[in-house]
Write a protein that holds these residues in place. Structure first.
Motif, short mmCIF file in Angstrom:
data_model
loop_
_atom_site.label_atom_id
_atom_site.label_comp_id
_atom_site.label_asym_id
_atom_site.label_seq_id
_atom_site.Cartn_x
_atom_site.Cartn_y
_atom_site.Cartn_z
N GLN A 44 2.02 6.92 -0.63
CA GLN A 44 3.35 6.39 -0.40
C GLN A 44 4.12 7.09 0.82
O GLN A 44 4.09 8.32 1.01
N VAL A 45 4.79 6.47 1.54
CA VAL A 45 5.31 7.07 2.71
C VAL A 45 6.60 5.93 3.00
O VAL A 45 6.94 5.05 2.41
N ARG A 46 7.48 6.21 4.14
CA ARG A 46 8.65 5.54 4.33
C ARG A 46 9.44 5.18 3.46
O ARG A 46 9.52 4.17 3.15
N ASP A 47 10.28 6.06 2.86
CA ASP A 47 11.18 5.75 1.82
C ASP A 47 10.61 4.83 0.72
O ASP A 47 11.53 4.03 0.04
N GLY A 48 9.43 5.15 0.42
CA GLY A 48 8.93 4.36 -0.92
C GLY A 48 8.93 2.74 -0.50
O GLY A 48 8.76 1.82 -1.46
N LYS A 49 8.67 2.36 0.72
CA LYS A 49 8.85 1.00 0.96
C LYS A 49 7.04 0.37 1.03
O LYS A 49 6.56 0.49 2.16
N GLY A 50 6.68 0.27 -0.09
CA GLY A 50 5.37 -0.13 -0.09
C GLY A 50 4.39 1.08 -0.04
O GLY A 50 4.56 1.86 0.50
N ASP A 51 3.07 0.61 0.03
CA ASP A 51 2.05 1.47 0.09
C ASP A 51 1.39 1.40 1.60
O ASP A 51 1.22 0.36 1.87
N THR A 52 1.10 2.81 1.92
CA THR A 52 0.31 2.76 3.21
C THR A 52 -0.96 3.49 2.84
O THR A 52 -0.90 4.06 1.76
N MET A 53 -2.02 2.98 3.41
CA MET A 53 -3.43 3.69 2.97
C MET A 53 -3.83 4.97 3.78
O MET A 53 -3.16 4.91 5.01
N THR A 54 -4.49 5.57 3.21
CA THR A 54 -5.24 6.84 4.06
C THR A 54 -5.34 6.37 5.53
O THR A 54 -5.02 7.35 6.57
N ILE A 55 -6.03 5.33 5.73
CA ILE A 55 -6.55 5.26 7.27
C ILE A 55 -5.25 5.15 8.13
O ILE A 55 -5.44 5.72 9.40
N ASP A 56 -4.25 4.63 7.66
CA ASP A 56 -3.06 4.27 8.51
C ASP A 56 -2.41 5.78 8.41
O ASP A 56 -1.95 6.23 9.83
N ALA A 57 -2.14 6.41 7.52
CA ALA A 57 -1.59 7.67 7.31
C ALA A 57 -2.25 8.64 8.41
O ALA A 57 -1.53 9.38 9.27
N GLU A 58 -3.68 8.87 8.49
CA GLU A 58 -4.30 9.76 9.20
C GLU A 58 -4.23 9.47 10.75
O GLU A 58 -4.07 10.18 11.31
#
Length: 289
Positions: A44-58
């Motif tokens: 979870q990132v960006r003010d809880g606006k939907g899910d981001t996956m590990t690949i994106d966050a990394e």
């Protein structure tokens, strides 16, 4: 604030942009191969606006770390996952970033169809300073403000990219973007007449869609790429200035105005038509009206 930007050279920013996208591409590719379950695990990132996956966050973490380590003047960062991160000091230098575009394809091992992109942007002049896009197989495309042209680096072999010369829809390979089945069905109904006239029709998007209109001398490319319905955010649009650098055409739909992104107004979506030639851009625009 413009003086602050001028203390970092365009050459340094271009080298850094190339290094960032090459590093992200290598890391993302390796993560999918090594640990596919981790790559797609949601965070979870960006003010809880939907899910981001590990690949994106990394990917985003690598970008932020490399910027922090290498850019010694104030800069704001606009990135797809966390939005706008402001510098503590006033500056016109913005970094616009799409950490991973087409994550769904990257997770399925379709590395050449997914990409990572970074643009250093001067908001005062509304001009790109330096940009780089890499597909996740490691091919890097790059351009900068004063350099003449768009270039591609394939494992150290550098080629100048030239835009498609196709002028008529009947000879054209045209692309627009839809990945959800419902949107694909809706768009195929909406663009049916254009699809019937085009020679080939392809589904692609993001920053890579703009550079895909170019190929090395003697090569062939996509001929036109458009988004006339929802529009693109700044991070998806950042390839537009690279296409312009190559000599291609991109403008807003339906106004045919120059593309101007504003990182401060980042929720603004821009509709556009891009092509290798003005004739084809105008023909596609007329067909979409």
């Amino acid at each position: 604030s413009t003086m602050e930007i001028s203390t970092v050279t365009e050459k340094e920013l271009l080298e850094l942009a190339r290094e960032i996208v090459a590093t992200v591409a290598q890391s993302a590719h390796a993560l999918v191969i090594r640990d596919p379950a981790k790559a797609r695990a949601p965070i979870q990132v960006r003010d809880g606006k939907g899910d981001t996956m590990t690949i994106d966050a990394e990917a985003e973490r690598i970008v932020m770390d490399m910027l922090k380590k290498n850019v010694k003047v104030p800069y704001h960062v606009l990135t797809e996952e966390i939005g706008l991160v402001r510098a503590s000091a006033a500056t016109d230098l913005y970094v616009v970033c799409d950490p991973i575009d087409n994550t769904l394809l990257a997770l399925r091992g379709m590395f050449e169809a997914s990409s990572t992109a970074v643009m250093f942007y001067d908001r005062k002049t509304e001009m790109m300073i330096a940009s780089a896009i890499a597909d996740l197989s490691g091919t890097v495309y790059f351009a900068s403000r004063s350099a003449d042209g768009l270039f591609r680096d394939v494992r150290g072999k550098i080629d100048r990219m030239v835009p498609s010369k196709v002028k008529e829809i009947g000879n054209a390979f045209i692309s627009s973007y839809a990945v959800k089945a419902g949107r694909m069905k809706h768009l195929s109904e909406k663009y049916g007449k254009l699809m019937e006239r085009a020679k080939y029709y392809y589904n692609s998007g993001g920053p890579m869609g703009f550079v895909a209109i170019c190929a090395p001398e003697g090569g062939i490319a996509l001929d036109s790429f458009f988004e006339e319905e929802k529009g693109f955010y700044a991070w998806d649009l950042l390839g537009y200035s690279m296409l312009e650098k190559a000599g291609g055409v991109v403008y807003t739909f339906p106004e045919k105005s120059p593309i101007r992104i504003d990182p401060e107004n980042y929720d603004n979506r821009i509709r556009f038509v891009a092509a290798g030639t003005r004739e084809l851009a105008d023909a596609v625009t007329e067909a979409l009206r």
